[in-house]
Design a protein around this motif. Structure first.
Motif, PDB file in Angstrom:
ATOM      1  N   ARG A  31       0.832  -1.208   0.000  1.00 52.75           N
ATOM      2  CA  ARG A  31       0.000   0.000   0.000  1.00 52.75           C
ATOM      3  C   ARG A  31       0.866   1.257   0.000  1.00 52.75           C
ATOM      4  O   ARG A  31       1.894   1.329   0.687  1.00 52.75           O
ATOM      5  CB  ARG A  31      -0.929   0.018   1.204  1.00 52.75           C
ATOM      6  CG  ARG A  31      -2.253  -0.685   0.976  1.00 52.75           C
ATOM      7  CD  ARG A  31      -2.115  -2.159   0.726  1.00 52.75           C
ATOM      8  NE  ARG A  31      -3.411  -2.824   0.539  1.00 52.75           N
ATOM      9  CZ  ARG A  31      -3.544  -4.126   0.369  1.00 52.75           C
ATOM     10  NH1 ARG A  31      -2.477  -4.906   0.380  1.00 52.75           N
ATOM     11  NH2 ARG A  31      -4.738  -4.659   0.174  1.00 52.75           N
ATOM     12  N   ALA A  32       0.406   2.227  -0.777  1.00 55.84           N
ATOM     13  CA  ALA A  32       1.031   3.552  -0.834  1.00 55.84           C
ATOM     14  C   ALA A  32      -0.073   4.569  -0.642  1.00 55.84           C
ATOM     15  O   ALA A  32      -0.658   5.048  -1.618  1.00 55.84           O
ATOM     16  CB  ALA A  32       1.740   3.752  -2.170  1.00 55.84           C
ATOM     17  N   PRO A  33      -0.448   4.881   0.603  1.00 55.04           N
ATOM     18  CA  PRO A  33      -1.589   5.773   0.843  1.00 55.04           C
ATOM     19  C   PRO A  33      -1.481   7.087   0.071  1.00 55.04           C
ATOM     20  O   PRO A  33      -0.465   7.778   0.117  1.00 55.04           O
ATOM     21  CB  PRO A  33      -1.529   6.009   2.356  1.00 55.04           C
ATOM     22  CG  PRO A  33      -0.884   4.773   2.893  1.00 55.04           C
ATOM     23  CD  PRO A  33       0.146   4.408   1.864  1.00 55.04           C
ATOM     24  N   GLY A  34      -2.538   7.391  -0.670  1.00 53.20           N
ATOM     25  CA  GLY A  34      -2.533   8.588  -1.502  1.00 53.20           C
ATOM     26  C   GLY A  34      -1.543   8.535  -2.639  1.00 53.20           C
ATOM     27  O   GLY A  34      -1.290   9.550  -3.296  1.00 53.20           O
ATOM     28  N   GLY A  35      -0.959   7.361  -2.900  1.00 55.09           N
ATOM     29  CA  GLY A  35       0.038   7.235  -3.960  1.00 55.09           C
ATOM     30  C   GLY A  35       1.402   7.784  -3.595  1.00 55.09           C
ATOM     31  O   GLY A  35       2.311   7.783  -4.419  1.00 55.09           O
ATOM     32  N   ARG A  36       1.556   8.261  -2.356  1.00 55.46           N
ATOM     33  CA  ARG A  36       2.827   8.850  -1.946  1.00 55.46           C
ATOM     34  C   ARG A  36       3.808   7.758  -1.539  1.00 55.46           C
ATOM     35  O   ARG A  36       3.472   6.863  -0.769  1.00 55.46           O
ATOM     36  CB  ARG A  36       2.618   9.821  -0.787  1.00 55.46           C
ATOM     37  CG  ARG A  36       2.287  11.246  -1.198  1.00 55.46           C
ATOM     38  CD  ARG A  36       1.023  11.360  -2.026  1.00 55.46           C
ATOM     39  NE  ARG A  36       0.760  12.750  -2.407  1.00 55.46           N
ATOM     40  CZ  ARG A  36      -0.270  13.135  -3.135  1.00 55.46           C
ATOM     41  NH1 ARG A  36      -1.131  12.244  -3.583  1.00 55.46           N
ATOM     42  NH2 ARG A  36      -0.429  14.400  -3.457  1.00 55.46           N
ATOM     43  N   ALA A 105      -6.103   9.441  -3.335  1.00 58.11           N
ATOM     44  CA  ALA A 105      -6.181  10.887  -3.166  1.00 58.11           C
ATOM     45  C   ALA A 105      -5.834  11.562  -4.487  1.00 58.11           C
ATOM     46  O   ALA A 105      -5.066  11.011  -5.293  1.00 58.11           O
ATOM     47  CB  ALA A 105      -5.224  11.352  -2.068  1.00 58.11           C
ATOM     48  N   SER A 106      -6.379  12.736  -4.705  1.00 57.97           N
ATOM     49  CA  SER A 106      -6.109  13.489  -5.936  1.00 57.97           C
ATOM     50  C   SER A 106      -4.597  13.672  -6.096  1.00 57.97           C
ATOM     51  O   SER A 106      -3.965  14.381  -5.300  1.00 57.97           O
ATOM     52  CB  SER A 106      -6.797  14.850  -5.873  1.00 57.97           C
ATOM     53  OG  SER A 106      -8.190  14.725  -5.702  1.00 57.97           O
ATOM     54  N   PRO A 107      -3.976  13.044  -7.102  1.00 53.30           N
ATOM     55  CA  PRO A 107      -2.511  13.058  -7.179  1.00 53.30           C
ATOM     56  C   PRO A 107      -1.911  14.428  -7.503  1.00 53.30           C
ATOM     57  O   PRO A 107      -0.754  14.686  -7.174  1.00 53.30           O
ATOM     58  CB  PRO A 107      -2.204  12.046  -8.288  1.00 53.30           C
ATOM     59  CG  PRO A 107      -3.459  11.925  -9.072  1.00 53.30           C
ATOM     60  CD  PRO A 107      -4.580  12.163  -8.114  1.00 53.30           C
ATOM     61  N   LEU A 108      -2.687  15.312  -8.143  1.00 54.38           N
ATOM     62  CA  LEU A 108      -2.162  16.632  -8.492  1.00 54.38           C
ATOM     63  C   LEU A 108      -2.496  17.692  -7.447  1.00 54.38           C
ATOM     64  O   LEU A 108      -2.197  18.877  -7.632  1.00 54.38           O
ATOM     65  CB  LEU A 108      -2.716  17.064  -9.852  1.00 54.38           C
ATOM     66  CG  LEU A 108      -2.180  16.285 -11.053  1.00 54.38           C
ATOM     67  CD1 LEU A 108      -2.970  16.623 -12.308  1.00 54.38           C
ATOM     68  CD2 LEU A 108      -0.699  16.573 -11.273  1.00 54.38           C
ATOM     69  N   SER A 109      -3.107  17.277  -6.342  1.00 51.40           N
ATOM     70  CA  SER A 109      -3.507  18.238  -5.321  1.00 51.40           C
ATOM     71  C   SER A 109      -2.302  18.980  -4.758  1.00 51.40           C
ATOM     72  O   SER A 109      -1.252  18.379  -4.474  1.00 51.40           O
ATOM     73  CB  SER A 109      -4.237  17.522  -4.185  1.00 51.40           C
ATOM     74  OG  SER A 109      -4.836  18.459  -3.312  1.00 51.40           O
TER      75      SER A 109
END
Length: 356
Positions: A31-36, A105-109
Motif C-alpha cells: 500500500r502507498a496511501p494517496g500514492g505517496r 487521493a487526488s494526485p495533483l492536489s
C-alpha cells in the motif's frame, strides 16, 4: 523464509505478509496511501523484484504497487529477504494494518488545480487508521478517498470519501450515498468513526454499498448521482510531469529514469513527478506522455501464463492491438469471461486466446 498468517477464506486481498498464490508464484501488494512513496522506495522495490520476483513493479488501479512471481516455500512463506527489503524501504509501517491502508487521493492536489490542498489529510488519515486496532479487521478491498474537488477520486467508487466543496469544507460520501458536510479539521475523525461503525456491523459485506441498506445504516442520505468520467492529463503540466505506465508495468529501466524523491503513483496506473523534469528521458524509457496515445485507452488483466484461468497472453495481445489497430474507445483485454480489472465506465472487451 517467513511464516505467514492464514488468509481468511472470505477475504483474499493480498499484502506482503499474506500473499496471493497465482500461477506464476506469489503476488504481494504494497500500500502507498494517496500514492505517496517513501524516498527511494520505488528503486528499492525494483531491486527487490529483481532479486525475489519477476523483475518488474506493477501499479494497481488503487495507486498501490505489486510484486509478482515471488517464490514461496511449502508453507506459503515469502523470502525473509523480501520482507526485510520492503520493510526497510518504508512500505510496512504497521504490519497489523498493512492490507487496510487503502487511501486514494487526488494526485495533483497542491500542485495544480483543485479547490484545496488535501495532502496533509493523507498522512493524518493513514496514521489514524493504523492507530485504531479495530480497523485492522477491515476488508482488504475497503477504500478511502480524498478528492480535492476536481472530481477525480469520486470516479473510483470509494467506500468512504471526503470531497472538497470549498476551501475548508468537505462533503463526506458514504458508499454511494451523500453524507455530512464537515470542516477540514473533522475529516479524518469522521472517516475513522464511520469505518469503525462499518467494521462493527458489516458481517460478510466487503463494501459499504453492499450493506443491506447500502450505507443508510451509517447515516448515508440520498443516493449520489453517477460521477462524470475524469480525463487524466498527461505530459508536462504546471508544476509537474504526468506519465502513464503502459499496462502498469514498471521495468527496471523505467524505474532507473525516475527521481528517487517525490514520486506519486496515480490510481490510473501512472506517475506524477512534481517539479521540473525533462520529458525526453521519460519517453525514451517507455513512459507515455501524450494524452492521445492509444495506451490511455487500453488496459488488460494479468492473463496467461500468470493466471491459471486465462486462455491467452493479454499483455501481448494488448501490445499488438495498440501497434496494429488502436482502439477508438476504451479497450480492456481479458483472458477469460471473468473480465478481471474491467473499468467501471463504457468499454469494449477483447478476449485473448493463445493459438491452439
Amino acid at each position: 523464509m517467513v511464516d505467514l498468517p492464514p488468509a481468511p477464506a472470505q477475504d483474499r486481498c493480498p499484502g506482503l505478509l499474506r500473499p496471493h498464490l497465482a500461477a506464476d508464484g506469489a503476488l504481494v501488494r504494497l500500500r502507498a496511501p494517496g500514492g505517496r512513496l517513501p524516498d527511494g522506495g520505488l528503486q528499492a522495490l525494483s531491486d527487490a523484484s529483481v532479486a525475489f520476483a519477476d523483475g518488474d513493479v506493477h501499479l494497481t488501479s488503487r495507486g498501490n504497487l505489486q510484486l509478482r512471481g515471488v517464490e514461496v516455500d511449502a508453507c506459503g512463506g515469502v523470502p525473509a529477504g523480501l520482507v526485510e527489503a520492503v520493510t526497510a524501504a518504508g512500505f510496512l509501517p504497521a504490519p497489523s494494518h498493512e492490507r487496510v491502508r487503502n487511501i486514494v487521493a487526488s494526485p495533483l492536489s497542491g500542485i495544480t488545480g483543485g479547490r484545496v490542498d488535501i495532502r496533509p489529510l493523507i498522512g493524518a488519515l493513514d496514521a489514524a487508521l493504523c492507530a485504531e486496532p479495530t480497523l485492522a479487521q477491515l476488508p482488504g478491498r475497503f477504500l478511502f478517498g480524498l478528492d480535492d474537488g476536481r472530481g477525480d477520486v469520486t470516479t473510483l467508487r470509494c467506500d468512504l470519501a471526503a470531497v472538497a466543496v470549498e476551501p475548508g469544507l468537505f462533503r463526506v460520501t458514504i458508499g454511494r450515498r451523500s453524507g455530512p458536510v464537515v470542516p477540514a479539521g473533522r475529516v479524518v475523525g469522521t472517516l475513522v468513526d464511520l469505518a469503525q461503525r462499518f467494521a462493527a456491523i458489516r458481517d460478510t459485506s466487503w463494501h459499504v454499498h453492499r450493506l443491506p441498506e447500502a450505507g443508510a445504516e451509517l447515516g448515508g442520505g440520498a443516493p449520489l448521482p453517477p460521477p462524470a468520467r475524469y480525463t487524466v492529463p498527461y505530459g508536462p503540466l504546471p508544476g509537474a510531469v504526468s506519465a502513464l505506465v503502459p499496462l502498469g508495468i514498471l521495468a527496471p529501466a523505467m524505474v532507473a529514469a525516475l527521481p528517487t524523491r517525490d514520486v506519486i503513483v496515480t490510481p490510473w496506473r501512472g506517475l506524477v513527478l512534481p517539479g521540473e523534469h525533462d520529458p525526453q528521458p521519460l519517453h525514451d524509457a517507455g513512459f507515455v506522455l501524450d494524452g492521445t496515445s492509444p495506451w490511455t485507452r487500453t488496459t488488460a488483466c494479468t492473463g496467461a501464463p500468470r493466471c491459471s484461468l486465462a486462455e491467452g497472453d493479454t499483455r501481448a495481445t494488448a501490445r499488438r492491438t495498440v501497434a496494429d489497430t488502436p482502439p477508438p474507445g476504451h479497450l480492456h483485454v481479458v483472458g477469460c469471461e471473468r473480465s478481471c480489472g474491467a473499468p467501471n465506465f463504457p468499454h469494449t472487451l477483447l478476449l485473448a486466446r493463445n493459438p491452439a
